[in-house]
Enzyme design. Structure first.
Site, short mmCIF file in Angstrom:
data_model
loop_
_atom_site.label_atom_id
_atom_site.label_comp_id
_atom_site.label_asym_id
_atom_site.label_seq_id
_atom_site.Cartn_x
_atom_site.Cartn_y
_atom_site.Cartn_z
N TYR A 157 -21.80 3.07 12.45
CA TYR A 157 -22.48 2.12 13.04
C TYR A 157 -23.81 1.59 12.38
O TYR A 157 -24.51 2.56 12.01
CB TYR A 157 -23.26 2.89 14.22
CG TYR A 157 -22.36 3.02 15.49
CD1 TYR A 157 -21.30 2.63 15.59
CD2 TYR A 157 -22.80 4.12 16.34
CE1 TYR A 157 -20.48 2.98 16.83
CE2 TYR A 157 -22.13 4.54 17.54
CZ TYR A 157 -20.84 3.71 17.74
OH TYR A 157 -20.01 3.97 18.65
N ILE B 204 -11.57 5.09 12.95
CA ILE B 204 -13.05 4.44 12.83
C ILE B 204 -13.18 3.92 14.28
O ILE B 204 -12.34 2.96 14.64
CB ILE B 204 -13.17 3.47 11.62
CG1 ILE B 204 -12.81 4.10 10.18
CG2 ILE B 204 -14.59 2.62 11.58
CD1 ILE B 204 -12.73 3.09 9.01
N LYS B 205 -14.51 4.03 14.61
CA LYS B 205 -15.11 3.45 15.83
C LYS B 205 -16.51 2.56 15.50
O LYS B 205 -17.17 3.15 14.81
CB LYS B 205 -15.69 4.30 16.81
CG LYS B 205 -16.21 3.75 18.28
CD LYS B 205 -16.33 4.94 19.15
CE LYS B 205 -17.05 4.53 20.22
NZ LYS B 205 -18.70 4.67 20.41
N THR B 206 -16.33 1.08 15.78
CA THR B 206 -17.48 0.43 15.31
C THR B 206 -17.65 -0.84 16.34
O THR B 206 -16.77 -1.13 17.23
CB THR B 206 -17.13 -0.06 13.97
OG1 THR B 206 -18.57 -0.65 13.55
CG2 THR B 206 -16.03 -1.02 13.78
#
Length: 281
Positions: free
Chosen positions: A156, A190-192
């Site tokens: 983030y 990946i979380k974005t």
């Protein structure tokens, strides 16, 4: 990393990703990070057992929780539901300018004892405390990888310099930078953020250099089709799915939204058709 470790990581990633390489993961860290007011639209969902039972029954591929919620409600998971345990967090009780750090609240061995299939941690790229979170992630990733467990980075970008130079944290250039930083620091997933268009999100996926990129679901949309269209664009851009919280648990009956998301993510169905099929419109 030896062969045994890499096999372990690949096998555990398959707990979340179906054969199509995509995943729908339910996020359940909001009670800590945002506060219980996030559950006020559907107050019974403040009880983790109730909402987790619902989302698992509806067919999500995995669930992301903090360690304490796993202790409260982990036995609601099905044997084939992937469990992602997040080891960093923060509250919104501090002044906003002091909320640019997520601190470690557990250890890899604790998560493994709780049955984790993957370990997650957040890095606020661009934060004045970026170096602290980078070290936390490096230590978590090193230990987890040694034991054959995949690590997920919530990448983030946020901080005063980002706001000053780019205007918003969702600018594709900083989201792309965060995704690349996540890949280069050893993330297996990946979380974005959503960048606003399929074309710019495709650049984020490219920058991740083969590491699966999942959408961070964000705030609930008034029109469910609007959110389904974003997820559709993520998939069209080469994204690997979505990690969704409020767009699920802030609905009285979350099952139709989950099933519509499954149609979009795993069956490539048009968002409006998926919404109609599940009675959302």
């Amino acid at each position: 990393m030896d062969a045994y470790q890499s096999v372990g990581i690949r096998r555990r990633l398959k707990r979340f990703f179906r054969r199509d390489g995509r995943a729908l993961i339910f996020a359940m860290d909001h009670g800590f990070e945002h506060g219980p007011t996030d559950f006020e639209p559907v107050w019974e969902h403040v009880n983790p057992r109730i909402i987790i039972r619902k989302v698992v029954r509806a067919g999500v591929d995995g669930v992301m929780m903090l360690p304490g919620i796993v202790r409260m409600a982990g036995d609601e998971l099905k044997p084939d539901t992937g469990l992602m345990i997040k080891l960093t967090s923060k509250t919104e009780l501090r002044p906003k300018e002091e909320q640019l750090l997520q601190s470690q609240l557990g250890y890899v061995e604790d998560a493994i004892k709780l049955g984790a299939d993957a370990i997650a941690a957040t890095v606020y790229w661009g934060s004045p405390q970026e170096d602290v979170m980078m070290r936390q992630f490096a230590e978590i990733a090193s230990y987890a990888h040694d034991l054959g467990f995949p690590v997920v980075q919530f990448a983030y970008p946020r901080g005063p310099y980002i706001n000053e130079k780019y205007g918003k944290k969702e600018d594709y250039r900083v989201v792309m930078y965060g995704a690349r930083a996540a890949a280069e620091t050893g993330a297996d997933m990946i979380k974005t953020y959503w960048t606003g268009s399929k074309e710019t999100f495709a650049k984020v996926v490219d920058a991740a250099a083969g590491v699966p990129v999942l959408l961070s679901g964000g705030a609930k949309t008034d029109n469910p089709v609007d959110f389904l269209k974003v997820v559709w664009d993520v998939i069209e851009a080469g994204g690997a799915g979505a990690v969704v919280g409020r767009n699920i648990f802030q609905r009285e009956n979350p099952e139709p939204m989950i099933k519509a998301l499954i149609r979009v993510i795993h069956r490539n169905e048009d968002p409006e058709e998926a919404a109609k099929a599940e009675g959302l419109i």
